[in-house]
Design an enzyme around this catalytic site. Structure first.
Site, mmCIF file in Angstrom:
data_model
loop_
_atom_site.group_PDB
_atom_site.id
_atom_site.type_symbol
_atom_site.label_atom_id
_atom_site.label_comp_id
_atom_site.label_asym_id
_atom_site.label_seq_id
_atom_site.Cartn_x
_atom_site.Cartn_y
_atom_site.Cartn_z
ATOM 1 N N LYS A 1 -13.510 -2.154 -0.935
ATOM 2 C CA LYS A 1 -13.528 -1.238 -2.403
ATOM 3 C C LYS A 1 -11.968 -2.198 -2.992
ATOM 4 C CE LYS A 1 -11.184 1.645 -4.176
ATOM 5 N NZ LYS A 1 -10.857 0.916 -5.197
ATOM 6 N N GLU B 1 -1.010 -0.532 5.317
ATOM 7 C CA GLU B 1 -0.098 -1.404 5.044
ATOM 8 C C GLU B 1 0.409 -0.560 3.647
ATOM 9 O OE1 GLU B 1 1.169 -4.025 6.371
ATOM 10 O OE2 GLU B 1 -0.154 -4.229 7.868
ATOM 11 N N CYS C 1 4.815 -5.273 -2.308
ATOM 12 C CA CYS C 1 5.538 -4.328 -1.298
ATOM 13 C C CYS C 1 6.822 -4.789 -0.705
ATOM 14 C CB CYS C 1 4.500 -3.968 -0.349
ATOM 15 S SG CYS C 1 3.913 -5.580 0.484
ATOM 16 N N GLU D 1 10.085 2.646 -5.185
ATOM 17 C CA GLU D 1 9.830 1.264 -5.455
ATOM 18 C C GLU D 1 9.833 1.021 -6.782
ATOM 19 O OE1 GLU D 1 5.545 1.325 -3.484
ATOM 20 O OE2 GLU D 1 6.166 -0.589 -3.108
HETATM 21 P P1 NAP Z 1 -2.778 2.857 -4.427
HETATM 22 O O1 NAP Z 1 -2.815 3.587 -5.888
HETATM 23 O O2 NAP Z 1 -2.420 3.547 -3.491
HETATM 24 O O3 NAP Z 1 -4.508 2.034 -4.775
HETATM 25 C C1 NAP Z 1 -4.683 1.157 -3.626
HETATM 26 C C2 NAP Z 1 -6.239 1.292 -3.552
HETATM 27 O O4 NAP Z 1 -6.426 2.543 -2.964
HETATM 28 C C3 NAP Z 1 -6.739 0.871 -4.825
HETATM 29 O O5 NAP Z 1 -7.909 0.345 -4.345
HETATM 30 C C4 NAP Z 1 -7.202 2.481 -5.235
HETATM 31 O O6 NAP Z 1 -8.321 2.400 -6.055
HETATM 32 C C5 NAP Z 1 -7.524 3.071 -4.093
HETATM 33 N N1 NAP Z 1 -7.406 4.496 -3.756
HETATM 34 C C6 NAP Z 1 -6.709 5.200 -4.907
HETATM 35 N N2 NAP Z 1 -6.879 6.472 -4.661
HETATM 36 C C7 NAP Z 1 -7.741 6.557 -3.527
HETATM 37 C C8 NAP Z 1 -8.552 7.852 -2.865
HETATM 38 N N3 NAP Z 1 -8.112 9.048 -3.001
HETATM 39 N N4 NAP Z 1 -9.318 7.361 -1.974
HETATM 40 C C9 NAP Z 1 -9.555 6.176 -1.437
HETATM 41 N N5 NAP Z 1 -8.931 5.212 -2.236
HETATM 42 C C10 NAP Z 1 -8.104 5.189 -3.182
HETATM 43 O O7 NAP Z 1 -1.787 1.532 -4.793
HETATM 44 P P2 NAP Z 1 -1.574 0.534 -5.921
HETATM 45 O O8 NAP Z 1 -0.938 0.877 -7.083
HETATM 46 O O9 NAP Z 1 -3.021 0.038 -6.168
HETATM 47 O O10 NAP Z 1 -0.841 -0.695 -5.190
HETATM 48 C C11 NAP Z 1 0.446 -0.563 -5.165
HETATM 49 C C12 NAP Z 1 0.833 -0.072 -3.909
HETATM 50 O O11 NAP Z 1 0.539 -0.838 -2.744
HETATM 51 C C13 NAP Z 1 2.714 -0.069 -3.724
HETATM 52 O O12 NAP Z 1 3.138 0.901 -3.060
HETATM 53 C C14 NAP Z 1 2.918 -1.143 -2.752
HETATM 54 O O13 NAP Z 1 3.978 -1.181 -1.794
HETATM 55 C C15 NAP Z 1 1.545 -1.065 -1.628
HETATM 56 N N6 NAP Z 1 1.405 -2.466 -1.052
HETATM 57 C C16 NAP Z 1 1.361 -2.535 0.431
HETATM 58 C C17 NAP Z 1 1.236 -3.858 0.844
HETATM 59 C C18 NAP Z 1 1.520 -3.842 2.483
HETATM 60 O O14 NAP Z 1 1.146 -4.792 3.038
HETATM 61 N N7 NAP Z 1 2.433 -3.167 3.108
HETATM 62 C C19 NAP Z 1 0.593 -4.683 -0.023
HETATM 63 C C20 NAP Z 1 0.515 -4.739 -1.053
HETATM 64 C C21 NAP Z 1 0.775 -3.525 -1.810
HETATM 65 P P3 NAP Z 1 -8.140 2.444 -7.701
HETATM 66 O O15 NAP Z 1 -7.562 1.095 -8.083
HETATM 67 O O16 NAP Z 1 -9.334 2.432 -8.295
HETATM 68 O O17 NAP Z 1 -7.055 3.604 -7.954
#
Ligand code: NAP
Length: 486
Positions: free
Chosen positions: A182, A258, A292, A389
């Site tokens: 997803k 991650e 990230c 962040e």
């Molecule tokens: P996010 O809000 O946590 O969303 C990530 C993914 O999870 C999206 O596909 C989102 O879908 C989905 N999601 C949201 N709520 C969910 C739930 N209750 N159950 C299942 N899936 C759910 O993060 P983001 O804003 O997209 O990304 C930014 C974050 O990712 C930052 O904190 C960044 O540091 C982190 N990141 C970490 C890495 C690493 O390798 N450590 C790499 C890249 C990014 P929707 O889009 O439909 O909400």
């Protein structure tokens, strides 16, 4: 028709389940927006929980045959995927820029990075080793085999729409796992296109299933709790990661996480300042700061602070902000209004607490979600952006006096993904590297990401590693057979 329109119209927009493209239940759709203009690019299928379950059914049905497919065949599909991505990099990059906003040159960089995971894991597919051992008492023998974990659930964020998926799909395919992925609701197109490309590369029906939805929680939670999937791999925020670990506990799923970062970048007075400024620009501005791994806090030893701040400000000042499809643009928009407002709040808070904007410091004019490249000096340790962040083009500078103080500030966070360290003193480099509580360290360089290296964090930045020789382990179970030779 414009090239942009052509690329969008050539991208699938339906769910990909069991090798077939299909509409979501009730024909529901979800709009995909160009963050540079705030306008809708196209609509994709908006999956229901029933669609999600159909995708899991397909992954489960395909698992046994896929696990029995020769590793060389699995590797060849990955290799072909790498080749197709490389051949079509221009089209894939433009599609990514349209949905995510980053400049096309950066999107091309991400396509190359993503493709490299397929090449790397094509090579790993045929190197899944086992073991043979004589029992300590000399009588029995131990056989150790490594087998695919089983159907996997993969969830990815919007900031690297292709690479974050490739980092999971590559090893899962190599290991012999099937999957439901997803992608983020804001950037589904790159993943749908990748599924089309992998099918062309020969991936059998049901191995990779893609669902797009506005209701991530409502669709994914039933799959996590279902019991047939055996693994959950998530890249995203720490906040959602914690929630998913709890959900996964019900079925004791293997999890890879991650999560978020709050990377410190330390510049010691003995550093090569040219390298430090180059490294800071890369660590801060890759992906417009929406990474990230982005340097979130820049700590500079007092004697070189003024020189470092002046040089960094000149470099930030030279950046051109604009729509990522335009020539010469260095910094695109942020992903949405919420993210832009968050960056604004964090900068306003720092300035209210005494920080000085050497450049930028405000939202950029016009449509879309732009924020000006910003350098903040004298950022107090109490500012919110020292702990949260930023995810935007903002470089906060804080001076330090001693090595101990720098290490203490660097480690004073719940996150532990990456840190950056600039020094020409080898002894200090090793001493500080041992003390930094992060899964990765950039030593005299502002980038650590490499498909051939183990990417991942400690503390609340995550569990497990992606890439490198250990990346495939996340998708393999170890089975040991005790052999009776009597
Ligand atoms: P996010 O809000 O946590 O969303 C990530 C993914 O999870 C999206 O596909 C989102 O879908 C989905 N999601 C949201 N709520 C969910 C739930 N209750 N159950 C299942 N899936 C759910 O993060 P983001 O804003 O997209 O990304 C930014 C974050 O990712 C930052 O904190 C960044 O540091 C982190 N990141 C970490 C890495 C690493 O390798 N450590 C790499 C890249 C990014 P929707 O889009 O439909 O909400």
């Amino acid at each position: 028709m414009s090239r942009e329109r052509e690329v969008v119209e050539a991208c699938p927009t339906e769910l990909f389940i069991g090798g077939k493209w299909q509409a979501a239940e009730g024909g529901k759709t979800l709009a995909v927006e160009d963050p540079a203009t705030g306008t809708t690019i196209c609509d994709v299928a908006d999956a229901s929980p029933a669609d999600g379950l159909a995708a899991l059914d397909a992954a489960v049905a395909a698992q046994a045959e896929w696990a029995a497919t020769p590793p060389r065949d699995r590797g060849e599909i990955l290799r072909r995927t790498y080749e197709l991505m490389t051949e079509r990099a221009d089209e894939l990059a433009l599609l990514m820029t349209l949905e995510m906003g980053k400049p096309v040159a950066e999107s091309k960089g991400e396509i190359a990075y993503a493709a490299e995971f397929f090449r790397w894991f094509a090579e790993e597919a045929v190197r899944i080793e086992g073991g043979y051992q004589i029992a300590p008492n000399g009588k029995g023998r131990f056989l150790v085999m490594r087998q695919p974990v089983g159907p996997c659930l993969l969830i990815t964020p919007w900031n690297f729409p292709a690479a974050m998926g490739a980092r999971k799909i590559g090893p899962a395919v190599a290991a012999g796992c099937t999957m439901v992925i997803k992608p983020a609701g804001q950037t589904p197109l790159s993943m749908l296109k990748l599924a089309e490309l992998m099918t062309e590369a020969g991936l059998p029906a049901g191995v990779l299933n893609v669902i797009t939805t506005h209701d991530a929680g409502g669709v994914m939670e039933p799959l996590i709790r279902d019991g047939r999937a055996r693994k959950l791999s998530f890249t995203g925020s720490t906040q959602i990661g914690r929630k998913l670990i709890e959900q996964a506990a019900g079925q004791v799923l293997r999890t890879s996480m991650e999560l978020g970062g709050n990377a410190p970048l330390l510049v010691f007075a003995d550093a090569d300042l040219d390298k430090a400024v180059d490294g800071a620009m890369l660590a801060k501005m890759r992906n417009g700061g929406e990474a990230c791994t982005a340097a979130n806090r820049i700590y500079v030893q007092a004697p070189v602070m003024d020189e470092f701040a002046t040089r960094l400000t000149q470099r930030m000042d030279a950046l051109k902000v604009g729509r990522g499809t335009e020539d010469g643009v260095d910094v695109g928009p942020l992903i949405d209004a919420t993210q832009r407002d968050k960056v604004k709040d964090l900068v306003d808070d720092a300035v209210a607490q005494g920080a000085r904007a050497l450049i930028g410091g405000s939202v950029a004019e016009g449509n879309g979600y732009f924020y000006q490249p910003t350098v903040l000096a004298d950022v107090p340790y109490s500012a919110r952006l020292q702990k949260e962040e930023i995810f935007g083009p903002v470089a906060p500078l804080t001076p330090f006096e001693t090595e101990d103080e720098a290490v203490r500030m660097a480690n004073d966070t719940e996150y532990g993904l990456v840190s950056y360290l600039f020094t020409n003193d080898l002894t200090r480099a090793l001493r500080v590297s041992e003390k930094l509580e992060t899964g990765m360290i950039g030593l005299n360089q502002g980038i650590v990401s490499n498909p051939a290296a183990p990417f991942g964090g400690v503390k609340q930045s995550g569990l497990g590693r992606e890439g490198g020789t250990v990346g495939i382990d996340e998708y393999l179970e170890i089975k040991y057979v005790a052999v009776n030779l009597d």
